[in-house]
Write an enzyme that holds these catalytic residues in place. Structure first.
Site, PDB file in Angstrom:
ATOM      1  N   ASP A  85       6.970 -12.862  18.799  1.00 32.30           N
ATOM      2  CA  ASP A  85       5.801 -13.301  18.036  1.00 32.30           C
ATOM      3  C   ASP A  85       5.850 -14.797  17.733  1.00 32.30           C
ATOM      4  OD1 ASP A  85       3.369 -12.854  16.617  1.00 32.30           O
ATOM      5  OD2 ASP A  85       4.474 -12.826  14.742  1.00 32.30           O
ATOM      6  N   LYS A  87       0.825  -1.210   0.000  1.00 30.62           N
ATOM      7  CA  LYS A  87       0.000   0.000   0.000  1.00 30.62           C
ATOM      8  C   LYS A  87       0.863   1.265   0.000  1.00 30.62           C
ATOM      9  CE  LYS A  87      -2.348  -1.499   3.647  1.00 30.62           C
ATOM     10  NZ  LYS A  87      -2.028  -2.934   3.731  1.00 30.62           N
ATOM     11  N   LYS A 136       7.036  -5.374  17.314  1.00 31.82           N
ATOM     12  CA  LYS A 136       7.006  -5.891  15.943  1.00 31.82           C
ATOM     13  C   LYS A 136       6.363  -4.923  14.957  1.00 31.82           C
ATOM     14  CE  LYS A 136       5.557  -9.753  13.050  1.00 31.82           C
ATOM     15  NZ  LYS A 136       4.726 -10.960  12.911  1.00 31.82           N
ATOM     16  N   PHE A 164      -3.565  -1.099  14.696  1.00 36.54           N
ATOM     17  CA  PHE A 164      -3.306  -1.689  13.389  1.00 36.54           C
ATOM     18  C   PHE A 164      -3.080  -3.196  13.488  1.00 36.54           C
ATOM     19  CE2 PHE A 164      -0.141  -3.107  10.265  1.00 36.54           C
ATOM     20  CZ  PHE A 164      -0.684  -2.684   9.065  1.00 36.54           C
ATOM     21  N   ASP A 174      -4.971  -6.505  11.971  1.00 37.90           N
ATOM     22  CA  ASP A 174      -4.313  -7.570  11.205  1.00 37.90           C
ATOM     23  C   ASP A 174      -4.658  -8.945  11.757  1.00 37.90           C
ATOM     24  OD1 ASP A 174      -3.086  -6.207   9.172  1.00 37.90           O
ATOM     25  OD2 ASP A 174      -1.060  -6.856   9.682  1.00 37.90           O
ATOM     26  N   ASP A 175      -4.659  -9.067  13.073  1.00 36.81           N
ATOM     27  CA  ASP A 175      -5.005 -10.353  13.703  1.00 36.81           C
ATOM     28  C   ASP A 175      -6.425 -10.753  13.342  1.00 36.81           C
ATOM     29  OD1 ASP A 175      -2.515 -10.321  14.866  1.00 36.81           O
ATOM     30  OD2 ASP A 175      -3.234  -9.930  16.904  1.00 36.81           O
ATOM     31  N   ARG A 181       1.243 -13.366  -0.353  1.00 31.53           N
ATOM     32  CA  ARG A 181       1.530 -12.044   0.193  1.00 31.53           C
ATOM     33  C   ARG A 181       1.139 -11.027  -0.867  1.00 31.53           C
ATOM     34  NH1 ARG A 181       2.441  -9.644   4.926  1.00 31.53           N
ATOM     35  NH2 ARG A 181       3.824 -11.358   5.563  1.00 31.53           N
ATOM     36  N   ASP A 227       6.833 -18.194   8.848  1.00 34.37           N
ATOM     37  CA  ASP A 227       5.434 -18.585   9.063  1.00 34.37           C
ATOM     38  C   ASP A 227       4.926 -19.612   8.059  1.00 34.37           C
ATOM     39  OD1 ASP A 227       5.334 -16.852  11.168  1.00 34.37           O
ATOM     40  OD2 ASP A 227       4.228 -15.278  10.127  1.00 34.37           O
ATOM     41  N   PHE A 247      12.236  -6.438   3.382  1.00 37.79           N
ATOM     42  CA  PHE A 247      13.162  -7.339   4.084  1.00 37.79           C
ATOM     43  C   PHE A 247      12.431  -8.116   5.173  1.00 37.79           C
ATOM     44  CE2 PHE A 247      15.754  -7.097   8.112  1.00 37.79           C
ATOM     45  CZ  PHE A 247      16.414  -8.297   7.948  1.00 37.79           C
ATOM     46  N   ASP A 265       9.657 -13.025   7.258  1.00 39.94           N
ATOM     47  CA  ASP A 265       8.476 -13.402   8.026  1.00 39.94           C
ATOM     48  C   ASP A 265       7.681 -14.496   7.320  1.00 39.94           C
ATOM     49  OD1 ASP A 265       6.671 -12.706  10.360  1.00 39.94           O
ATOM     50  OD2 ASP A 265       5.265 -12.383   8.718  1.00 39.94           O
TER      51      ASP A 265
END
Length: 358
Positions: free
Chosen positions: A180, A61, A206, A245, A249-250, A118, A113, A104, A109
């Site tokens: 995390d 974005k 994070k 924010f 996201d969660d 993405r 995960d 990066f 990440d």
């Protein structure tokens, strides 16, 4: 490329993303020429660096990067028309440094995960001929930041401050990533880690630092308004924005539409400490808690659906809507109490986040 206030900003004072993207194109072109001249690396390596950067850096974005430019303009107390081409380009380059940092983080990440998508596309490490080469590619992405800072800022008084804040924020974010993923590798009962205190620490480290504090602080530094008291106030406000924010996201990781978010969520399978599991444990019956213990963190579709059903049944959808409205109002009040610096960039960011779907 030539930059003018009229070309870079729209009528509302927001950065035009298509112009901001052209700055990226000029940066990567210049950097590749430098790589070829300085290191005499073969064309396949140059192609790989360009592909890696083009695939990972300019497709988000761009809110972090454009925020740097908008914050600099607001904090310098200048109208957009008063900004010189040199100032505009420096602000844009700093914005792209933040976007390179974001790229990066995301590449690494996604590997950690085992993510699949993405920004609506395959994760970089899943592409043919990339695989675990993505680890080294991610380090090259990070190196762009310090190359650009030296090339464009090392003669300015703010250079050391810029390098320092990027290093500090990168380290804190990496600590946040460690926290995390801690519940994934916990030798103790991972549910003991699912507390509000741990959740806010993860959010602050994070997300809050690099997503919000870094762009605002860079704008202050470039504008010469980075006194300790102002930075302290901005930091506190940015941590609130980060918690807001990241809670969104969660929620979207579980209940968002992948066609809209561009990402298939894996927080449940990854045993993440998230807003949903922390709040669910406050509301669940002993039987529901036992089901969560059996199903949470399992890469099994049936287990994931059982967890989501419990989240729905204890009213987390409605609870999140209340949380979001409350956080929006609280943060807005804190923004209006700011003095000495412009409130506009904070309000613009907050309004862009409210009830977002991706």
């Amino acid at each position: 490329m030539s930059l003018t206030p009229a070309s870079l900003f729209d009528s509302s004072g927001s950065v035009r993303k298509e112009v901001f993207l052209r700055v990226y194109e000029s940066i990567i072109e210049d950097e590749l020429k430098d790589f070829e001249a300085s290191y005499r690396i073969p064309s396949f390596a140059l192609d790989q660096i360009k592909f890696c950067s083009d695939y990972n850096v300019p497709h988000g974005k761009l809110q972090r990067g454009t925020a740097v430019v908008e914050c600099f303009c607001a904090f310098a107390n200048l109208s957009t028309e008063a900004l010189s081409e040199v100032d505009l380009r420096l602000a844009c380059i700093l914005g792209w440094c933040v976007e390179w940092l974001q790229a990066f983080f995301l590449v690494v990440d996604d590997i950690m995960d085992s993510s699949q998508t993405r920004r609506g596309r395959k994760c970089y490490y899943l592409l043919p001929k990339v695989g675990m080469n993505a680890i080294n590619d991610s380090m090259i992405l990070q190196s762009f930041i310090y190359r650009l800072l030296y090339k464009h800022f090392h003669k300015l008084d703010c250079y050391i401050k810029l390098v320092d804040i990027f290093q500090q924020v990168t380290f804190v974010t990496e600590l946040g990533q460690l926290l995390d993923t801690g519940s994934q590798n916990a030798t103790e009962d991972s549910f003991s880690l699912f507390t509000q205190e741990n959740l806010e620490r993860i959010y602050d480290y994070k997300t809050g630092n690099y997503t919000f504090y870094l762009p605002f602080a860079l704008g202050l530094i470039l504008a010469g308004k980075d006194d300790d008291e102002t930075l302290k106030k901005v930091y506190s406000l940015c941590m609130e924005l980060g918690r807001y924010f990241q809670a969104q996201d969660d929620y979207l990781d579980c209940f968002g539409d992948p066609e809209v978010t561009g990402k298939i969520g894996t927080d449940i399978e990854d045993n993440k400490c998230s807003w949903l599991i922390v709040n669910a444990l406050l509301l669940c019956s002993p039987e529901q808690v036992e089901t969560l213990r059996e199903c949470y963190g399992k890469r099994d579709r049936s287990c994931v659906e059982q967890v989501k059903n419990i989240f729905r049944n204890v009213g987390l959808v409605e609870r999140f809507e209340e949380f979001e409205s409350r956080m929006y109002s609280t943060i807005r009040e804190h923004i209006t109490s700011l003095d000495n610096i412009s409130k506009a960039p904070f309000l613009r960011i907050l309004d862009s986040l409210y009830r977002r779907k991706k």
